[in-house]
Design a protein around this motif. Structure first.
Motif, PDB file in Angstrom:
ATOM      1  N   GLU A 279       0.832  -1.200   0.000  1.00 17.43           N
ATOM      2  CA  GLU A 279       0.000   0.000   0.000  1.00 17.43           C
ATOM      3  C   GLU A 279       0.868   1.252   0.000  1.00 17.43           C
ATOM      4  OE1 GLU A 279      -2.502  -0.367   3.353  1.00 17.43           O
ATOM      5  OE2 GLU A 279      -3.951  -1.700   2.365  1.00 17.43           O
ATOM      6  N   GLU A 280       1.940   1.232   0.800  1.00 16.28           N
ATOM      7  CA  GLU A 280       2.819   2.402   0.811  1.00 16.28           C
ATOM      8  C   GLU A 280       3.473   2.625  -0.552  1.00 16.28           C
ATOM      9  OE1 GLU A 280       5.562   1.648   3.894  1.00 16.28           O
ATOM     10  OE2 GLU A 280       4.115   1.870   5.539  1.00 16.28           O
ATOM     11  N   LYS A 281       3.947   1.527  -1.198  1.00 17.74           N
ATOM     12  CA  LYS A 281       4.577   1.660  -2.513  1.00 17.74           C
ATOM     13  C   LYS A 281       3.574   2.108  -3.576  1.00 17.74           C
ATOM     14  CE  LYS A 281       8.806   0.456  -1.537  1.00 17.74           C
ATOM     15  NZ  LYS A 281       9.924   1.416  -1.700  1.00 17.74           N
ATOM     16  N   SER A 282       2.325   1.565  -3.493  1.00 13.51           N
ATOM     17  CA  SER A 282       1.317   1.954  -4.478  1.00 13.51           C
ATOM     18  C   SER A 282       0.957   3.437  -4.344  1.00 13.51           C
ATOM     19  CB  SER A 282       0.065   1.086  -4.308  1.00 13.51           C
ATOM     20  OG  SER A 282      -0.512   1.275  -3.024  1.00 13.51           O
ATOM     21  N   ARG A 283       0.860   3.905  -3.102  1.00 13.01           N
ATOM     22  CA  ARG A 283       0.578   5.331  -2.912  1.00 13.01           C
ATOM     23  C   ARG A 283       1.721   6.175  -3.494  1.00 13.01           C
ATOM     24  NH1 ARG A 283      -0.608   3.728   2.540  1.00 13.01           N
ATOM     25  NH2 ARG A 283      -2.837   3.350   2.831  1.00 13.01           N
ATOM     26  N   GLU A 284       2.927   5.715  -3.249  1.00  9.72           N
ATOM     27  CA  GLU A 284       4.081   6.447  -3.780  1.00  9.72           C
ATOM     28  C   GLU A 284       4.088   6.433  -5.305  1.00  9.72           C
ATOM     29  OE1 GLU A 284       8.981   6.325  -3.459  1.00  9.72           O
ATOM     30  OE2 GLU A 284       7.724   4.937  -2.285  1.00  9.72           O
ATOM     31  N   PHE A 285       3.760   5.282  -5.930  1.00  9.83           N
ATOM     32  CA  PHE A 285       3.730   5.177  -7.381  1.00  9.83           C
ATOM     33  C   PHE A 285       2.641   6.069  -7.983  1.00  9.83           C
ATOM     34  CE2 PHE A 285       1.955   3.145 -11.185  1.00  9.83           C
ATOM     35  CZ  PHE A 285       3.078   3.147 -12.019  1.00  9.83           C
ATOM     36  N   ILE A 286       1.446   6.041  -7.379  1.00 12.38           N
ATOM     37  CA  ILE A 286       0.336   6.872  -7.889  1.00 12.38           C
ATOM     38  C   ILE A 286       0.684   8.344  -7.768  1.00 12.38           C
ATOM     39  CG2 ILE A 286      -2.064   7.530  -7.466  1.00 12.38           C
ATOM     40  CD1 ILE A 286      -2.560   4.602  -6.618  1.00 12.38           C
ATOM     41  N   GLY A 287       1.299   8.719  -6.642  1.00  9.23           N
ATOM     42  CA  GLY A 287       1.688  10.113  -6.474  1.00  9.23           C
ATOM     43  C   GLY A 287       2.700  10.550  -7.523  1.00  9.23           C
ATOM     44  N   ASN A 288       3.685   9.696  -7.790  1.00 10.18           N
ATOM     45  CA  ASN A 288       4.678  10.025  -8.818  1.00 10.18           C
ATOM     46  C   ASN A 288       4.052  10.110 -10.205  1.00 10.18           C
ATOM     47  OD1 ASN A 288       6.674  10.076  -6.862  1.00 10.18           O
ATOM     48  ND2 ASN A 288       7.242   7.927  -7.170  1.00 10.18           N
ATOM     49  N   PHE A 289       3.098   9.200 -10.495  1.00  8.23           N
ATOM     50  CA  PHE A 289       2.430   9.207 -11.799  1.00  8.23           C
ATOM     51  C   PHE A 289       1.631  10.496 -11.996  1.00  8.23           C
ATOM     52  CE2 PHE A 289      -1.108   8.277 -14.615  1.00  8.23           C
ATOM     53  CZ  PHE A 289      -0.468   7.681 -15.698  1.00  8.23           C
ATOM     54  N   LEU A 290       0.853  10.867 -10.980  1.00  8.60           N
ATOM     55  CA  LEU A 290       0.069  12.096 -11.087  1.00  8.60           C
ATOM     56  C   LEU A 290       0.977  13.318 -11.176  1.00  8.60           C
ATOM     57  CD1 LEU A 290      -2.761  11.355  -8.505  1.00  8.60           C
ATOM     58  CD2 LEU A 290      -2.918  11.297 -10.997  1.00  8.60           C
ATOM     59  N   GLU A 291       2.094  13.275 -10.477  1.00  6.13           N
ATOM     60  CA  GLU A 291       3.016  14.395 -10.543  1.00  6.13           C
ATOM     61  C   GLU A 291       3.605  14.556 -11.941  1.00  6.13           C
ATOM     62  OE1 GLU A 291       7.068  15.960  -8.251  1.00  6.13           O
ATOM     63  OE2 GLU A 291       6.067  14.087  -7.662  1.00  6.13           O
ATOM     64  N   MET A 292       3.730  13.436 -12.667  1.00 13.11           N
ATOM     65  CA  MET A 292       4.297  13.504 -14.018  1.00 13.11           C
ATOM     66  C   MET A 292       3.230  13.709 -15.083  1.00 13.11           C
ATOM     67  SD  MET A 292       6.851  13.434 -16.054  1.00 13.11           S
ATOM     68  CE  MET A 292       8.190  12.910 -15.012  1.00 13.11           C
ATOM     69  N   PHE A 293       2.120  12.925 -15.009  1.00 11.65           N
ATOM     70  CA  PHE A 293       1.137  12.905 -16.094  1.00 11.65           C
ATOM     71  C   PHE A 293      -0.190  13.535 -15.717  1.00 11.65           C
ATOM     72  CE2 PHE A 293       3.936   9.241 -16.682  1.00 11.65           C
ATOM     73  CZ  PHE A 293       4.408   9.484 -17.964  1.00 11.65           C
ATOM     74  N   GLY A 294      -0.320  14.132 -14.561  1.00  8.34           N
ATOM     75  CA  GLY A 294      -1.579  14.718 -14.151  1.00  8.34           C
ATOM     76  C   GLY A 294      -1.913  15.997 -14.900  1.00  8.34           C
TER      77      GLY A 294
END
Length: 367
Positions: A279-294
């Motif tokens: 869960e911690e890694k998934s939150r980190e991955f989603i945050g990085n994705f939104l930061e790049m492609f949001g």
């Protein structure tokens, strides 16, 4: 610690000939008279027939008040306590400790009844008389042991051992046709009561053994005792062996069950830990994705910036409106290189053809 001068009581002397049991000397089978060294408690208490008493001195009993005030060091208060002392336990030791501490200066004499008297008046014992004598001898509060003590105390016995007081618990002890064998001692003012220790007695210990007889029989069979030594029949012996095997199987099953529970618990802890980490890694991955492609991500800013740079590179800079205007020179006309000769024509046709063929470079540049 016992007073040092108590060792001088009754003019005790130790012979130096040979040493027998308990440090006593023996001469022609007659137990010698020996002194009681009480300092340091390094020896077992002597038996009464091993102690010499000086009968030349008159014996006068001390009163209770005199005993409580404290007697001279060379005249301790002689307190007598008797019993069976089978399976000697802490209750016996505590009773003797109380008897020893009744008065400031006490000499404790303990009488132990023989097997014959005990079996006749009370019942069968677990320990024989020699074992019971030896157990009492090694109690730290005892100064002297009387073997084959009488069941009922007579005036002759009290005078022989010069006893001042008799210590026992205050509960009436009915035996030998009497409601209380210590009744005449109490009437004479020689009785000193002690307190029983609750929860421990020889009868309680025997009751536990009888209650758990099968357990103890199986344990001793396992330790190498024979069925004959334990007075166990052949059928009971086989039954105990079978019960022992069944208990071993139960223990193994219980051990496996406990280990499996422990394993399952560890797996659950590991799985919970992995889920939390995922869960911690998934939150980190989603945050990085939104930061790049949001919608307001870094990629959008990069594209905007690149588009602006491309447009700036493609589009020339316009002249400022305030700059002075210059008359543009007419763009040179372009002729096709294939036409070497121009057919003669009228001025009107020539002008029409020139307008059709001539290519204005300035217009092309603007396009």
């Amino acid at each position: 610690m016992e007073p040092p001068t108590s060792s001088r009581l009754n003019s005790r002397k130790r012979r130096k000939d040979g040493s027998g049991p308990n440090g006593a000397a023996e001469l022609d089978g007659i137990p010698p008279k020996m002194s009681r060294r009480s300092l340091g408690l390094r020896e077992p208490a002597p038996f009464s027939d091993e102690v010499e008493i000086d009968y030349s001195k008159p014996y006068i009993r001390v009163t209770y008040e005199e005993a409580m005030r404290g007697t001279p060091l060379d005249r301790p208060v002689r307190v007598y306590a008797d019993g069976i002392f089978d399976l000697f336990h802490s209750g016996h030791a505590r009773a003797l400790m109380q008897a020893k501490n009744l008065f400031p200066n006490t000499y404790l004499i303990v009488g132990v009844c023989s097997d014959e008297l005990t079996h006749n008046f009370k019942g069968f014992t677990v320990m024989n008389e020699n074992e019971r004598y030896d157990a009492v001898q090694h109690c730290r509060y005892v100064d002297e042991v009387v073997r084959n003590a009488p069941w009922t105390l007579t005036p002759e016995f009290l005078a022989e051992h010069r006893i001042d007081f008799v210590a026992h618990d205050d509960i009436p002890y009915s035996s030998a046709g009497s409601d209380d064998v210590y009744k005449h001692i109490k009437e004479a003012g020689m009785f000193a009561p002690t307190q029983r220790t609750e929860g421990i007695s020889t009868s309680d210990i025997i009751t536990r053994i009888v209650r758990d007889y099968d357990v103890y029989a199986r344990r001793n069979l396992q330790r190498g005792y024979t069925a004959k030594e334990l007075n166990v029949s052949f059928i009971n012996e086989k039954k105990y062996h079978l019960q022992e095997r069944v208990d071993k199987v139960k223990k193994r099953v219980k051990d496996v069950e406990e280990k499996s529970k422990e394993f399952v618990q560890k797996v659950e802890e590991k799985s919970i830990d992995l889920i939390q980490k995922w869960e911690e890694k998934s939150r980190e991955f989603i945050g990085n994705f939104l930061e790049m492609f949001g919608p307001e991500g870094a990629l959008k800013h990069m594209l905007k910036e690149g588009k602006g740079r491309m447009l700036q590179a493609i589009s020339p800079k316009q002249s400022p409106s305030s700059s002075p205007t210059h008359d543009r020179s007419p763009s040179p006309s372009f002729r096709w290189p294939f036409s070497t000769k121009t057919p003669p024509s009228s001025p009107a046709n020539r002008s029409r053809k020139e307008s059709a063929v001539t290519y204005d470079i300035s217009e092309d540049e603007e396009d």
